[in-house]
Structures are given as C-alpha cells and as structure tokens.
Design an enzyme around this catalytic site. Structure first.
Site, PDB file in Angstrom:
ATOM      1  CB  CYS A 173     124.517 -80.226  88.196  1.00 53.45           C
ATOM      2  SG  CYS A 173     125.012 -79.160  89.559  1.00 53.45           S
ATOM      3  CG  ASP A 230     119.135 -80.980  94.848  1.00 53.04           C
ATOM      4  OD1 ASP A 230     119.894 -80.222  95.496  1.00 53.04           O
ATOM      5  OD2 ASP A 230     119.238 -81.148  93.621  1.00 53.04           O
ATOM      6  CG  HIS A 262     122.517 -81.810  93.310  1.00 48.89           C
ATOM      7  ND1 HIS A 262     121.606 -81.074  92.572  1.00 48.89           N
ATOM      8  CD2 HIS A 262     123.725 -81.590  92.731  1.00 48.89           C
ATOM      9  CE1 HIS A 262     122.230 -80.439  91.613  1.00 48.89           C
ATOM     10  NE2 HIS A 262     123.526 -80.744  91.675  1.00 48.89           N
TER      11      HIS A 262
END
Length: 293
Positions: A173, A230, A262
């Site tokens: 991330c 995502d 995600h």
C-alpha cells in the site's frame, strides 16, 4: 482508548473468534500487536503467525542525522552474506503483520528490516480512523526523509550479516509507492516488489513525484502486484505505468489479479485473498531470487 471509540461488545467474537476475548483483553491484544484501531476488524481466522525458531529477531534503533530510527529485524541466526530485504509498512506502521512478513523472509534466508518510517510524525497505532492517520501522520512524511531512512537501513544491514550487493525492497500500500520511488533513488538496489502501491497523484511539497514520474529512472526492476478490484488505484494508472516502463525499456512488470481488492496480502484484514496472496508471495520470491542471487 475512550469508551466512545471502543468497538461494541457484540463485535468482539467476530473480530477475534478463536480467542473469545472480552473488551479489555481485546484492546490489550491489539496494543501488543501494534494494530491501529483503524484496521478493525482484525480477522484472527486468517492471521498468519510465523514463529522465530532458528531466527535472530529484535527491535533496535539506527541513528539517522540525530534521530533514533526504530527498526524490527529478522534473520537466520548466526548467518552471514544474507540477501537484504527492506520491508516497508502500510499506513498503519510496523505492526505484527509487518513483523511476521519479516520473519517469513528470514525463514527463507533473508535479513529483513522494517523501519518505523513515521517515527517523527506520530504513532498510527494510537488512532482509530484512517482519515486521522492520513491527515495527522502520513501527509506530513516527506519522501526525502523516507529515502534517507531506507538508505540508513541499507547501510546498517552489513553489521547484521547482510550483503549490500544483494539489496532488495518490498512494500505494501503506502509502502508499495515507496518501493517504486526507492528503486529510482538507490543505484545499489537489485530488485523491488510493490504490492498495490499508488502510482500517480497530485505533486506536493512532501511528495513531489510519484511512480509514474520516475518510471524511466528506475535503477532496479520492480514487480508490481495489484488488484483488479482495487477502488483506490485505477487500472488506467496501471496501464499508464506499463506504457511508461515499456517506453523506458524497463524490465519491470505487473501482475494484476482480476478479482482481488486492495490489500489482498493483508492476512489480518477482511480484504485478504489467500490464493492471490500466496501466488504474489511466490512471484516475489522468484523475482528476488532472479535479480538478487
């Protein structure tokens, strides 16, 4: 944590079903693992736990221009000439999942180092919502500071048996974006694996460039592992990054998992997808083996 910010008592069994904890035990467990309240619910049923048998693990600090940078490290006990992997956190800091990733690498013969890259700006584990973490901590972290901290970790690694000629990086991330940037920053880096890191965005004083801006400047090949579902990283950005890399004749590449959201590698969160996470992990290991042998 105030009572107003605590999860409802009825939520505890679903948060940690195997443990059947009461409120006080639940909060104590979270604190010990370093999880921010903002990542609730934590899924105990999928949380991977890697022991430290045969490993040398611990917490220490590295001096970076007068700042004591906390790091967690893991390596095979008594080993030398180890490949180095810098493990870059999500926005939630170096909590138990990130430490576990370090131990997974150590079990495979790596010196893994996870620095607390927000140490000057704050502790995300004390905050109970993502907005507060982003505005109160992450937005205040300069990319240049992060690059310097990672350089310091790379310079420290040989003192723990790491081979500076086998330097790699991976991040998740927020750390995925950092992985791309570090590949453009450090000419000694051999390879990177970026898990669903942001690729584009508006420039700012702390974040003057994004991965799309440095695609032609990478010193090391990066494998990007991304989710087709995502909602924060448009597939158009992935395609734009692919085009930029191709124009630069970069060996970097992407794997996009069509059905993955995600944070599909985050085994402590509902976003975890075991099949895609396992495939991505194996690809990451092969990528490092090929480029940093």
């Amino acid at each position: 944590m105030s009572e107003a910010h605590a999860p409802q008592h009825s939520d505890f069994d679903s948060l940690l079903p195997a443990a059947q904890l009461n409120r006080r035990e639940f909060v104590t467990t979270l604190a010990a693992a370093g999880f921010a309240l903002a990542v609730q619910p934590v899924q105990a049923s999928t949380l991977i736990r890697t022991d430290d048998s045969g490993l040398d693990t611990g917490n220490t600090t590295i001096d970076v221009a007068g700042t004591a940078l906390p790091v967690y490290f893991a390596r095979p006990a008594g080993s030398k000439n180890l490949p180095i992997v810098l493990v870059v956190q999500e926005i939630f800091g170096v909590h138990e999942h990130i430490r576990d990733v370090c131990r997974r690498f150590a079990k495979l013969g790596y010196l893994a180092i996870a620095p607390e890259l927000f140490v000057r700006q704050g502790d995300p584990s004390t905050l109970d919502n993502v907005g507060a973490i982003l505005s109160g901590i992450v937005s205040k972290v300069p990319d240049a500071q992060v690059m310097a901290d990672l350089d310091a970790c790379a310079a420290w690694a040989p003192s723990k048996g790491g081979n500076p000629d086998r330097l790699t990086i991976t991040g998740f991330c927020w750390g995925g974006r950092i992985t791309w940037l570090y590949a453009a920053h450090n000419p000694r880096l051999k390879a990177g694996v970026a898990w669903y890191g942001r690729l584009d965005g508006a420039p700012s004083e702390n974040n003057p460039q994004h991965p799309l801006d440095v695609a032609a400047k990478l010193h090391a090949p990066v494998l990007g592992l991304y989710g087709g579902q995502d909602q924060g990283i448009p597939l158009d950005d992935v395609e734009a990054m692919k085009s930029a890399l191709a124009s630069a004749n970069s060996p970097s590449t992407f794997v996009v998992y069509p059905d993955a959201p995600h944070a599909f590698h985050a085994d402590y969160r509902p976003s975890f997808r075991a099949t895609e996470a396992a495939d991505g992990w194996q690809r990451a290991l092969e990528w490092f083996k090929h480029h940093a042998a």
